[in-house]
Design a protein around this motif. Structure first.
Motif, PDB file in Angstrom:
ATOM      1  N   VAL A   3       0.858  -1.183   0.000  1.00 14.46           N
ATOM      2  CA  VAL A   3       0.000   0.000   0.000  1.00 14.46           C
ATOM      3  C   VAL A   3       0.892   1.230   0.000  1.00 14.46           C
ATOM      4  O   VAL A   3       1.788   1.359   0.837  1.00 14.46           O
ATOM      5  N   GLU A  18       0.734   5.374   0.168  1.00 12.38           N
ATOM      6  CA  GLU A  18      -0.169   6.469   0.519  1.00 12.38           C
ATOM      7  C   GLU A  18       0.581   7.793   0.486  1.00 12.38           C
ATOM      8  O   GLU A  18       1.715   7.885   0.947  1.00 12.38           O
ATOM      9  N   THR A  19      -0.051   8.821  -0.070  1.00  7.81           N
ATOM     10  CA  THR A  19       0.590  10.121  -0.180  1.00  7.81           C
ATOM     11  C   THR A  19      -0.433  11.236  -0.015  1.00  7.81           C
ATOM     12  O   THR A  19      -1.614  11.064  -0.343  1.00  7.81           O
ATOM     13  N   GLU A  20       0.022  12.383   0.477  1.00  9.25           N
ATOM     14  CA  GLU A  20      -0.839  13.550   0.628  1.00  9.25           C
ATOM     15  C   GLU A  20      -0.859  14.406  -0.633  1.00  9.25           C
ATOM     16  O   GLU A  20      -1.583  15.404  -0.684  1.00  9.25           O
ATOM     17  N   ILE A  58      -3.041   2.039  -4.060  1.00 11.30           N
ATOM     18  CA  ILE A  58      -2.442   3.366  -4.072  1.00 11.30           C
ATOM     19  C   ILE A  58      -3.483   4.339  -3.539  1.00 11.30           C
ATOM     20  O   ILE A  58      -4.634   4.342  -3.988  1.00 11.30           O
ATOM     21  N   ILE A  59      -3.088   5.158  -2.563  1.00  5.05           N
ATOM     22  CA  ILE A  59      -4.000   6.083  -1.894  1.00  5.05           C
ATOM     23  C   ILE A  59      -3.409   7.487  -1.989  1.00  5.05           C
ATOM     24  O   ILE A  59      -2.275   7.718  -1.586  1.00  5.05           O
ATOM     25  N   SER A  60      -4.190   8.434  -2.512  1.00  9.70           N
ATOM     26  CA  SER A  60      -3.714   9.807  -2.654  1.00  9.70           C
ATOM     27  C   SER A  60      -4.782  10.779  -2.177  1.00  9.70           C
ATOM     28  O   SER A  60      -5.979  10.582  -2.417  1.00  9.70           O
ATOM     29  N   ALA A  61      -4.329  11.848  -1.520  1.00  9.60           N
ATOM     30  CA  ALA A  61      -5.255  12.905  -1.119  1.00  9.60           C
ATOM     31  C   ALA A  61      -5.712  13.718  -2.324  1.00  9.60           C
ATOM     32  O   ALA A  61      -6.704  14.440  -2.248  1.00  9.60           O
ATOM     33  N   TYR A  63      -7.437   4.907  -4.476  1.00  8.02           N
ATOM     34  CA  TYR A  63      -8.276   5.841  -3.725  1.00  8.02           C
ATOM     35  C   TYR A  63      -7.723   7.247  -3.920  1.00  8.02           C
ATOM     36  O   TYR A  63      -6.609   7.548  -3.490  1.00  8.02           O
ATOM     37  N   GLY A  90      -8.782  12.211  -1.345  1.00 10.84           N
ATOM     38  CA  GLY A  90      -8.992  12.112   0.099  1.00 10.84           C
ATOM     39  C   GLY A  90      -9.044  13.452   0.806  1.00 10.84           C
ATOM     40  O   GLY A  90      -9.474  13.536   1.956  1.00 10.84           O
TER      41      GLY A  90
END
Length: 226
Positions: free
Chosen positions: A121, A123-125, A140-143, A157, A160
């Motif tokens: 996973v 994740e980044t802002e 992969i998770i991004s703001a 995602y 965010g």
């Protein structure tokens, strides 16, 4: 001029052939000289870069890129390897959508070179460009926004931070799950893994309070709310 650095071209990119024997600091000076000499030819071009002849660490690669940008107006949009067909797809997608532009990444973003797999996973802002694939079981998770120069076969995602106009884009779109802001998408019929890669850039974004997936174009990007 030293022959420790040789620049050759391929469609929409350049190959940098580096001497593997001379000290790295000396090599950096030769790279600077070579690109100062060629700055009038490249001007403000955006190109992919392939490095051959010498194995470099991530830190050394960063120093090479910094030396190029310091000594020329050339903008390196991504580093590519030797897989010709795949690399051409990367560059073609970047040119088609101009996802390398500052506007497309909302002036905030960075690159990750590698493939996510085995439950990884990331994740980044900020917004992020993945130079690789996102395999099933990984995410992969991004703001902000996500651009995958490869296949999205796992989860993504985006948005965010709650802002409007965020999206997930990929060269091959066959996700397990996508979430953009508060809206979710899960395909009813999941393609069987492994999937034969093909270059067909698509974008997932929110329209009329649901996620839609459409072919990726500059017009589509320009129509997104900021």
């Amino acid at each position: 001029m030293s022959n420790s650095v040789i620049i050759k071209s391929f469609p929409s990119g350049i190959v940098l052939h580096l001497d593997k024997e001379i000290p790295f600091e000396e090599l950096l000076m030769d790279i600077g000289d070579k690109f100062r000499e060629s700055s009038g030819f490249f001007k403000d071009a955006k190109m992919a870069l392939s490095i051959k002849g010498r194995d470099l660490t991530d830190q050394e690669e960063a120093q090479v890129l910094n030396t190029i940008t310091t000594n020329s107006r050339l903008r390196i949009i991504c580093l590519v390897g030797e897989e010709g067909e795949t690399n051409q797809g990367f560059v073609k997608a970047l040119q088609q959508t101009d996802l390398s532009s500052e506007h497309a990444l909302n002036n905030e973003g960075h690159f990750y070179r590698g493939t996510l797999k085995n439950g990884q996973v990331l994740e980044t802002e900020s917004s992020i460009v993945i130079l690789g694939d996102v395999y099933p079981g990984s995410a992969i998770i991004s703001a902000r926004d996500i651009v995958i120069l490869g296949g999205l076969y796992g989860e993504a995602y985006a948005g965010g931070n709650g802002g409007k106009g965020h999206y997930v884009a990929a060269l091959e779109m066959s996700p397990e799950r996508i979430k953009v802001g508060d809206f979710k998408y899960k395909p009813k019929d999941k393609s069987k893994w492994p999937i034969k890669p093909k270059i067909q850039p698509k974008m997932a974004y929110v329209r009329d309070e649901k996620i839609v997936i459409e072919p990726l174009t500059k017009d589509l990007l320009s129509d997104l709310p900021i």
